[in-house]
Design a protein around this motif. Structure first.
Motif, short mmCIF file in Angstrom:
data_model
loop_
_atom_site.label_atom_id
_atom_site.label_comp_id
_atom_site.label_asym_id
_atom_site.label_seq_id
_atom_site.Cartn_x
_atom_site.Cartn_y
_atom_site.Cartn_z
N ALA A 81 -14.05 8.94 43.91
CA ALA A 81 -14.10 7.57 44.46
C ALA A 81 -13.42 7.54 45.83
CB ALA A 81 -13.42 6.61 43.49
N ALA A 82 -12.26 8.18 45.91
CA ALA A 82 -11.53 8.20 47.19
C ALA A 82 -12.35 8.93 48.26
CB ALA A 82 -10.17 8.85 47.00
N ARG A 84 -15.64 9.18 48.36
CA ARG A 84 -16.76 8.32 48.75
C ARG A 84 -16.32 7.31 49.80
NH1 ARG A 84 -18.02 8.02 43.14
NH2 ARG A 84 -16.91 6.06 42.91
N SER A 85 -15.13 6.74 49.58
CA SER A 85 -14.69 5.66 50.49
C SER A 85 -14.50 6.17 51.91
CB SER A 85 -13.40 5.04 49.96
OG SER A 85 -12.30 5.91 50.20
N TYR A 90 -23.33 3.67 51.77
CA TYR A 90 -24.52 3.60 50.92
C TYR A 90 -25.27 2.30 51.25
CZ TYR A 90 -27.14 4.91 46.68
OH TYR A 90 -28.12 5.34 45.79
N GLU A 105 -16.75 -11.01 54.61
CA GLU A 105 -15.96 -10.51 53.47
C GLU A 105 -16.66 -9.35 52.78
OE1 GLU A 105 -14.12 -14.97 52.70
OE2 GLU A 105 -15.79 -14.22 51.48
N GLU A 108 -15.86 -6.43 54.75
CA GLU A 108 -14.44 -6.13 54.60
C GLU A 108 -14.14 -5.29 53.35
OE1 GLU A 108 -11.99 -9.50 53.62
OE2 GLU A 108 -10.32 -8.75 54.82
N LEU A 109 -15.02 -5.41 52.34
CA LEU A 109 -14.74 -4.77 51.04
C LEU A 109 -14.31 -3.30 51.13
CD1 LEU A 109 -17.35 -6.20 48.51
CD2 LEU A 109 -14.87 -6.33 48.35
N PRO A 110 -15.11 -2.43 51.76
CA PRO A 110 -14.67 -1.01 51.80
C PRO A 110 -13.39 -0.82 52.61
CG PRO A 110 -16.71 -1.33 53.04
CD PRO A 110 -16.43 -2.61 52.35
N LEU A 112 -10.80 -2.59 52.43
CA LEU A 112 -9.63 -2.89 51.60
C LEU A 112 -9.03 -1.63 50.98
CD1 LEU A 112 -10.97 -6.10 49.78
CD2 LEU A 112 -9.39 -5.98 51.71
N LEU A 113 -9.82 -0.57 50.98
CA LEU A 113 -9.33 0.69 50.39
C LEU A 113 -8.53 1.51 51.39
CD1 LEU A 113 -12.65 1.60 48.54
CD2 LEU A 113 -10.61 0.56 47.55
N HIS A 114 -8.50 1.07 52.62
CA HIS A 114 -7.84 1.85 53.66
C HIS A 114 -6.66 1.09 54.23
CE1 HIS A 114 -11.19 4.73 53.69
NE2 HIS A 114 -11.93 3.66 53.44
N PRO A 115 -5.47 1.68 54.15
CA PRO A 115 -4.31 0.97 54.68
C PRO A 115 -4.40 0.83 56.20
CG PRO A 115 -3.67 3.14 53.85
CD PRO A 115 -5.12 2.97 53.57
N ARG A 157 -21.63 -2.93 56.31
CA ARG A 157 -20.70 -2.54 55.26
C ARG A 157 -20.68 -1.02 55.09
NH1 ARG A 157 -22.06 -4.72 49.33
NH2 ARG A 157 -23.75 -3.19 49.60
N ASN B 2 -3.75 -0.54 46.68
CA ASN B 2 -5.14 -0.96 46.84
C ASN B 2 -5.38 -2.27 46.10
OD1 ASN B 2 -5.98 1.04 48.48
ND2 ASN B 2 -6.94 2.29 46.89
N ARG B 5 -4.07 -5.15 48.05
CA ARG B 5 -4.93 -5.47 49.21
C ARG B 5 -6.21 -6.17 48.76
NH1 ARG B 5 -3.31 -0.50 51.44
NH2 ARG B 5 -5.10 0.56 50.56
N CYS B 6 -6.61 -5.89 47.50
CA CYS B 6 -7.88 -6.46 47.01
C CYS B 6 -7.69 -7.83 46.35
CB CYS B 6 -8.54 -5.50 46.02
SG CYS B 6 -9.09 -3.98 46.81
N ARG B 12 -11.04 -15.02 45.67
CA ARG B 12 -12.32 -15.60 46.10
C ARG B 12 -13.29 -15.72 44.92
NH1 ARG B 12 -11.93 -11.64 51.13
NH2 ARG B 12 -10.75 -12.98 52.51
N THR B 291 -19.45 2.38 44.16
CA THR B 291 -20.18 3.16 45.16
C THR B 291 -19.46 3.13 46.51
OG1 THR B 291 -22.24 2.59 44.06
CG2 THR B 291 -22.43 3.43 46.30
N LEU B 292 -18.85 1.98 46.81
CA LEU B 292 -18.14 1.86 48.09
C LEU B 292 -16.83 2.65 48.09
CD1 LEU B 292 -18.48 -1.98 48.79
CD2 LEU B 292 -19.83 -0.12 49.75
N GLY B 293 -16.41 3.10 46.90
CA GLY B 293 -15.19 3.91 46.84
C GLY B 293 -14.09 3.31 45.98
N PHE B 294 -14.36 2.15 45.37
CA PHE B 294 -13.37 1.59 44.44
C PHE B 294 -13.33 2.49 43.21
CE2 PHE B 294 -12.52 -2.95 45.76
CZ PHE B 294 -13.13 -2.85 46.99
N SER B 295 -12.15 2.89 42.80
CA SER B 295 -12.06 3.73 41.60
C SER B 295 -12.26 2.86 40.37
CB SER B 295 -10.68 4.40 41.54
OG SER B 295 -9.69 3.41 41.36
#
Lengths: 239, 383
Positions: A81-82, A84-85, A90, A105, A108-110, A112-115, A157, B2, B5-6, B12, B291-295
């Motif tokens: 998962a990490a 992929r991000s 995709y 928003e 913004e989703l992907p 959120l995984l990056h500090p 995205r 994470n 941050r989410c 929402r 798919t976006l990378g969320f575990s």
């Protein structure tokens, strides 16, 4: 040119009841960095399975798959998962935007995984929306956008984290011709101007015109390589 | 990190699925209102009846009597009780209640010798309005507990009628003892004469002992003195005495605990139902997040967080409403001159929120596990 994706005897099997289904069967493939590869083939030929393996959302049953130096089959769920991000964007046929979130928003989703600071995040989101030409619709919800606009948001995205690889599963499959042309032009620009490696599954021969090369799969194997060479300019394409 | 941050994503989702969120929050709020109200009664019972190491008060009552109207003891028992080793002070008390039944709004008159009362309890009492001197001077004057005063709107200088007695409000008092919150302290003779001509007759004696360790022995000694008297006594620690008189209320509140647990179960079912439906309607959305990378763990955390937010919103509303109602209405469950306060404060609110947080976590566990462990590609294909 260095190779960004290496498939060696790549096999994916599923078991359904007593039947073993093998959408990918000992496939060998090298994709150079910066390539724009279109994958075609009949339904069930293994195109989407290959795409999912490259994107790291599925794991091979046998064989080796190296993407950006990572052995996809050897990574655990969380590490995958990490990975992929950081490395893959995709793009889905049906856009798959989160309906409760605005365009901004969703992009913004992907992130959120990056500090990173809020300001940097904002700048990168705005840049991605600008890049796909949808910045003026950033506060719109998906239901307020046309299909082509939704797909642009989905592309924003996919690129906002600056991944090396973009995989697209029939990105024009749900669009009318003008919208499909705009989306393909955009993908072509991402490939040419930003050097993104793009792997695209499509049933649409017109869409392959934007790719650098097209490969055909059938029953989990490559049946024809480089059958359509060369890149066509977007304006020449009859999408 | 994470997950933190989410959190905007979670908020929402809650804010933009308005009808679902509002219905869930409303349901949880109602359930938590009831749960908190039951807990408030439960805490009142605990506060009124649970013995502590600081308890040094005994209540001497007429043996085999369970209400102030039938407990009639000669006032001159006082001297003999004072002679028991370990006794520090004895306060004879004549009790008259406005309503013999269990009620939320009872006025209890406690007639006491004024000087003895001030000497014995003066340090514990805080006068928040009026004048002690006024109380000492006027025969019909009453020092009114602050809960009773607030509930009935009493102010110093007013007169009021209850239980056939007309009394003058000389002051309003505050003490830590729940039994003082709903009473009107007046002169002993005033109550003895005002209600019936019962001079020399009291309902009970409140006995202060040297320390908690002698409580039991002193009680036995007092009962032994009057064992053969025409009016034998039964002596209890104050907390045990309240427990004895308010037995019905305590049983009722004990039963109500089950009602409270039922409310929690209802809140859990509501939140769980909401989360399950949300997860089922977002199968592909969660696959896209992954798919976006969320575990899987992060997706689980987000689903659980959504349950916690809904439960906390509903629980916070319900518990806060219950605490406010209890605090403003100042009800106490009164029976036979004893008072079981309804104790609702910030502690109970915090407890309610904690319980709701737990409900949110439990409600989200199974859907979260299901959402994060299903095959991503399979979910995308099904979408």
């Amino acid at each position: 040119m260095d190779t960004i994706i290496e498939c060696r005897r790549l096999t994916r099997e599923y078991r359904k009841a007593d039947t073993v289904i093998r959408p990918l069967d000992e496939l060998d493939l090298d994709v150079p960095r910066g390539d724009f590869l279109a994958l075609m083939g009949p339904s069930g030929s293994g195109k989407t399975t290959l795409l999912n393996l490259i994107a790291g959302i599925d794991s091979p049953t046998r064989g080796q798959l190296l993407v950006e130096g990572a052995d996809i089959g050897a990574l655990g769920r969380n590490r995958l998962a990490a990975w992929r991000s950081r490395h893959v964007g995709y793009i889905f046929q049906l856009y798959n935007l989160v309906p409760a979130l605005t365009a901004y928003e969703n992009v913004e989703l992907p992130m959120l995984l990056h500090p990173m600071s809020r300001r940097e995040r904002h700048e990168r989101i705005v840049a991605a929306l600008d890049r796909v030409g949808i910045a003026d619709r950033k506060d719109h919800f998906p239901r307020q956008l046309s299909g082509g606009q939704e797909q642009r948001v989905a592309i924003a995205r996919a690129i906002v984290t600056d991944p090396a690889i973009i995989v697209a599963d029939e990105p024009t499959g749900d669009l009318d011709k003008p919208a499909a042309h705009a989306v393909m032009t955009l993908l072509q620009q991402l490939n040419r101007e930003l050097g993104k490696t793009i792997i695209m599954v499509t049933h649409d021969p017109a869409a392959t015109a934007y790719a650098a090369r097209t490969l055909h799969l059938d029953k989990g194997r490559l049946v024809e390589k480089d059958s359509i060479g060369g890149r066509l300019e977007a304006e020449e394409a009859s999408v | 990190m994470n997950a933190l941050r989410c959190m905007p994503y979670v908020l929402r989702q809650v804010a933009r699925h308005r009808i679902r969120s509002a219905l869930t929050v409303l349901g949880v709020a109602i359930a938590m209102f009831l749960f908190t109200a039951v807990q408030a009664m439960n805490e009142g019972v605990t506060e009124a009846t649970a013995a502590t190491a600081n308890d040094t008060t005994l209540v001497v009552y007429r043996e085999d009597r369970y209400c102030p109207a039938t407990s009639r003891l000669p006032q001159d028992y006082q001297r003999r009780i004072e002679s028991v080793d370990g006794v520090v002070s004895v306060t004879p008390m004549k009790i008259v209640v406005s309503n013999c039944r269990t009620s939320l709004d009872v006025v209890t008159f406690r007639g006491v010798p004024k000087d003895d009362f001030i000497a014995d309890r003066g340090d514990e009492i805080e006068l928040i309005a009026g004048s002690i001197e006024d109380w000492r001077r006027r025969t019909d004057a009453a020092l009114v507990g602050e809960t009773l005063a607030a509930r009935r709107g009493f102010r110093p200088g007013m007169t009021f009628d209850a239980a056939g007695i007309t009394a003058y409000v000389a002051g309003i008092i505050r003490t830590d003892d729940a039994q003082d919150h709903n009473v009107a302290y007046t002169a002993l003779e005033f109550v003895q004469l005002a209600h019936r001509d019962e001079l020399g007759v009291v309902t009970q004696f409140n006995v202060k002992v040297r320390d908690a360790s002698v409580l039991e022995r002193v009680a036995e000694d007092i009962d032994a003195i009057f064992a053969t008297a025409q009016e034998p006594t039964a002596t209890f620690s104050e907390k045990a005495f309240i427990g004895r008189l308010a037995d019905d209320i305590i049983e009722l509140v004990g039963f109500a605990r089950w009602l409270g647990l039922g409310c929690l179960a209802a809140a859990l079912a509501l939140v769980a139902n909401s989360i399950v439906l949300a997860v089922q309607s977002r199968v592909s959305e969660h696959a896209v997040l992954q798919t976006l990378g969320f575990s899987g763990r992060l997706v689980s955390a987000l689903i659980i967080a959504e349950g916690v937010v809904l439960a906390l919103l509903g629980g916070g509303l319900g518990a806060a409403a219950a605490v406010m109602v209890a605090a403003n209405s100042r009800y106490a469950l009164s029976v036979e001159g004893t008072s079981i306060p309804i104790v609702a404060g910030p502690g109970l609110l915090a407890w309610g929120l904690l319980v709701c947080g737990g409900i949110g976590v439990i409600a989200g566990l199974v859907p979260a596990w299901q959402a994060s462990h299903r095959d991503i590609a399979e979910r995308l294909r099904a979408a």
